[in-house]
Write a protein that holds these residues in place. Structure first.
Motif, PDB file in Angstrom:
ATOM      1  N   ARG A  29      39.908  91.605  28.406  1.00 16.75           N
ATOM      2  CA  ARG A  29      40.913  91.796  27.358  1.00 16.75           C
ATOM      3  C   ARG A  29      41.538  90.472  26.900  1.00 16.75           C
ATOM      4  N   ASP A  30      41.717  89.520  27.817  1.00 19.00           N
ATOM      5  CA  ASP A  30      42.353  88.244  27.456  1.00 19.00           C
ATOM      6  C   ASP A  30      41.394  87.270  26.768  1.00 19.00           C
ATOM      7  N   PRO A  63      41.371  86.967  22.576  1.00 21.63           N
ATOM      8  CA  PRO A  63      41.925  88.206  23.150  1.00 21.63           C
ATOM      9  C   PRO A  63      41.636  89.395  22.236  1.00 21.63           C
ATOM     10  N   PRO A  65      42.329  92.713  20.010  1.00 15.90           N
ATOM     11  CA  PRO A  65      43.408  92.974  19.054  1.00 15.90           C
ATOM     12  C   PRO A  65      44.552  93.759  19.701  1.00 15.90           C
ATOM     13  N   GLU A  66      45.726  93.585  19.163  1.00 16.99           N
ATOM     14  CA  GLU A  66      46.917  94.325  19.615  1.00 16.99           C
ATOM     15  C   GLU A  66      46.614  95.820  19.553  1.00 16.99           C
ATOM     16  N   GLY A  67      46.971  96.532  20.608  1.00  9.07           N
ATOM     17  CA  GLY A  67      46.762  97.972  20.641  1.00  9.07           C
ATOM     18  C   GLY A  67      45.447  98.397  21.276  1.00  9.07           C
ATOM     19  N   ALA A  68      44.596  97.441  21.608  1.00  3.85           N
ATOM     20  CA  ALA A  68      43.330  97.786  22.260  1.00  3.85           C
ATOM     21  C   ALA A  68      43.625  98.301  23.665  1.00  3.85           C
ATOM     22  N   ASN A  69      42.995  99.404  24.046  1.00  5.08           N
ATOM     23  CA  ASN A  69      43.274 100.035  25.335  1.00  5.08           C
ATOM     24  C   ASN A  69      42.303  99.643  26.441  1.00  5.08           C
TER      25      ASN A  69
END
Length: 88
Positions: A29-30, A63, A65-69
């Motif tokens: 994720r990072d 990283p 995107p914002e909101g990726a689970n």
């Protein structure tokens, strides 16, 4: 990700434009690359070496995107010599 094909320095002395190596890349994720390997060799040792060099060099993408689970993602990338040459 396109980052890999942009980072790839394709060999200039290979005449088989159809040489294609299939690669599996897993990214946390990072953005850290945790696994990168050739799944299907191209049939050209020069192309495979250049792809392997690219996999060793690229350690970080971006990283998620914002909101990726998801905590990680795996991508299949085709390193195709003809496509790379057409990009210049």
């Amino acid at each position: 990700p396109i980052f890999y094909t942009e980072a790839w320095i394709a060999p200039t002395d290979v005449t088989d434009d159809e040489a294609t190596a299939k690669v599996s890349v897993t990214i946390y994720r990072d953005g850290k690359v945790v696994s990168a390997r050739i799944k299907t060799p191209s049939g050209s040792s020069a192309v495979d070496r250049s792809v392997q060099d690219t996999l060793r060099r690229v350690k970080f993408i971006a990283p998620f995107p914002e909101g990726a689970n998801d905590s990680e993602r795996t991508f299949i990338i085709n390193f195709n010599l003809k496509a790379k040459r057409s990009l210049g």
